[in-house]
Design an enzyme around this catalytic site. Structure first.
Site, PDB file in Angstrom:
ATOM      1  N   THR A  72      39.886 -25.532  26.150  1.00  0.00           N
ATOM      2  CA  THR A  72      40.618 -26.487  26.988  1.00  0.00           C
ATOM      3  C   THR A  72      40.579 -27.874  26.348  1.00  0.00           C
ATOM      4  O   THR A  72      41.591 -28.582  26.307  1.00  0.00           O
ATOM      5  CB  THR A  72      40.000 -26.528  28.406  1.00  0.00           C
ATOM      6  N   ASN A 157      46.831 -14.297  28.600  1.00  0.00           N
ATOM      7  CA  ASN A 157      45.522 -13.935  29.145  1.00  0.00           C
ATOM      8  C   ASN A 157      45.598 -12.957  30.315  1.00  0.00           C
ATOM      9  O   ASN A 157      44.681 -12.190  30.541  1.00  0.00           O
ATOM     10  CB  ASN A 157      44.763 -15.196  29.574  1.00  0.00           C
ATOM     11  N   HIS A 207      34.349 -17.278  22.908  1.00  0.00           N
ATOM     12  CA  HIS A 207      33.609 -16.619  23.993  1.00  0.00           C
ATOM     13  C   HIS A 207      34.374 -15.501  24.692  1.00  0.00           C
ATOM     14  O   HIS A 207      33.842 -14.856  25.595  1.00  0.00           O
ATOM     15  CB  HIS A 207      33.069 -17.649  24.997  1.00  0.00           C
ATOM     16  N   CYS A 325      41.927 -18.603  39.392  1.00  0.00           N
ATOM     17  CA  CYS A 325      41.945 -19.877  38.675  1.00  0.00           C
ATOM     18  C   CYS A 325      40.518 -20.329  38.441  1.00  0.00           C
ATOM     19  O   CYS A 325      39.567 -19.693  38.887  1.00  0.00           O
ATOM     20  CB  CYS A 325      42.779 -20.922  39.402  1.00  0.00           C
TER      21      CYS A 325
END
Ligand code: PLP
Length: 383
Positions: A72, A157, A207, A325
């Site tokens: 991000t 994703n 990750h 989310c």
């Protein structure tokens, strides 16, 4: 916890033993790679080696690798750095299925700055509409219309659908625009060669495939300058100030030696077996498009995402709602909505994502549990 079945690798993946071992060896420090003394020089060597290894695995140049604390952050640096940097981006074009890290950041930039924002539509199969984009690019005059940055993710994703980046890249460069690729879900899961792709910028993170949380990177093309977001130090060639998190970066580099795209591709066998066990009422998303080998997204209209995820959790299986989310809440999936899903379909979606530690027994375990949950739901429904 060992009896649980973890099928949420696209959210995050358990750390691989080799990554953990490398990080443990690097934990003690001291490791400020900017210090001039012997310890600092040793840390610098470790950092340089990690940078070269990460660059090597994705076909990038080492100086183009800017380590960040998360994908991000890398995405924020890429988008904001291109607006504030010498490229003077005045128009952003992002796909309708971008992760919030791209979408919300682009919206924030457009709201605060003199920057236009366009959304690239996607097909029912979840791939961007190449004709729409090429048409827009042909009509775009760099300079007059404002310099343009196109952001398209390498793989989604939620659905795992792989985007046709190679097909759009030439048109982007012909229009003298820039290409940003969110490669977070692609990294370690499919071939990724940023050099031959010619991408100007890309974001990666380890990750999702067994690397540590806390180390990610923005990759910039040689010679491309961006403005920093975090200032106050000369680290990362003045592009991201702050002492580097060496143990996590060492973990990311160790991960690179572990990644095997062929081994990952083999997960499609398990994924397909799970898919085949779904009840006839399930609608699978992106089935007709190229997908990441590990990802399965489906909806059972009427059986809410939240209820499904909770029922599976209670039965020992960890999955996520495609539309979960970062606050942990489930909302209507904007990805599925962009693909034409009804409101019911977009709120009854489950994402299964496999990874390096998924056991061969996963399809049988999932089928047993899910078939029982569906039967229970249908009984409740009929009552
Ligand atoms: N981009 C994509 C496609 C993602 O899937 C994610 C995380 O799920 C991110 C960006 C953001 O990654 P992080 O939360 O690790 O910063």
């Amino acid at each position: 916890m060992n009896s649980r079945l973890y099928l949420d690798h696209n959210a995050t993946s358990p750390m691989r033993p080799a990554v953990r071992a490398a990080m443990q060896a690097a934990l003690a420090g001291p490791h400020n790679a900017s210090s001039v003394h012997a310890e600092g020089r040793a840390a610098r060597q470790i950092l340089d080696a990690a940078r070269a290894r990460v660059a090597g695995v994705i076909g990038a140049s080492a100086p183009g690798v800017i380590f960040t604390a998360s994908a991000t952050e890398a995405i924020n640096l890429g988008l904001r750095g291109m607006v504030d940097g010498p490229a003077k981006i005045r128009r952003l074009m992002i796909s309708a299925i971008e992760h919030d890290a791209v979408r919300v950041t682009a919206e924030d930039i457009a709201a605060r700055r003199d920057v236009a924002l366009d959304i690239i539509p996607v097909t029912a199969q979840g791939q961007i509409d190449v004709d729409w984009l090429c048409h827009r690019l042909n009509a775009h005059v760099a300079g007059t219309d404002g310099n343009l940055l196109v952001a398209v993710m390498a793989a989604n994703n939620e659905t795992g659908v792989i985007q046709p980046i190679e097909a759009i890249a030439p048109a982007i460069f012909r229009s003298r625009s820039y290409l940003f690729v969110d490669a977070v879900q692609a990294f370690g899961k499919m071939p990724l060669d940023l050099g031959s792709l010619g991408a100007d910028l890309a974001a990666i993170s380890g990750h999702k495939v067994g690397g540590p949380v806390g180390a990610a990177a923005l990759i910039v093309k040689p010679g491309l300058a961006i403005a920093p977001v975090v200032t106050g130090g000369g680290q990362e060639l003045f592009r991201r100030a702050g002492t580097e998190n060496l143990p996590a970066i060492v973990g990311l580099a160790a991960l690179c030696a572990e990644l095997g795209v062929a081994e990952f591709a083999a997960l499609s066998g398990l994924r397909d077996a799970i898919e085949a066990s779904l009840p006839a009422v399930a609608r699978v998303w992106g089935q007709g498009a190229p997908r990441l080998a590990n990802t399965l997204s489906f909806s059972v209209p009427g059986f809410s995402s939240e209820t499904q995820v909770m029922a599976l959790d209670l039965a020992g299986i960890s999955v996520s709602a495609g539309a979960a989310c970062s606050s942990g809440k489930v909302r209507r999936s904007s990805v599925l909505s962009a693909m034409g899903a009804s409101a019911d379909e977009a709120t009854s979606n489950v994402r299964i994502s496999l990874g390096w530690d998924t056991p061969m027994t996963a399809p049988a375990t999932f089928a047993r549990v899910y078939t029982a949950e569906i039967a229970r739901w249908q009984k409740r429904h009929a009552a």
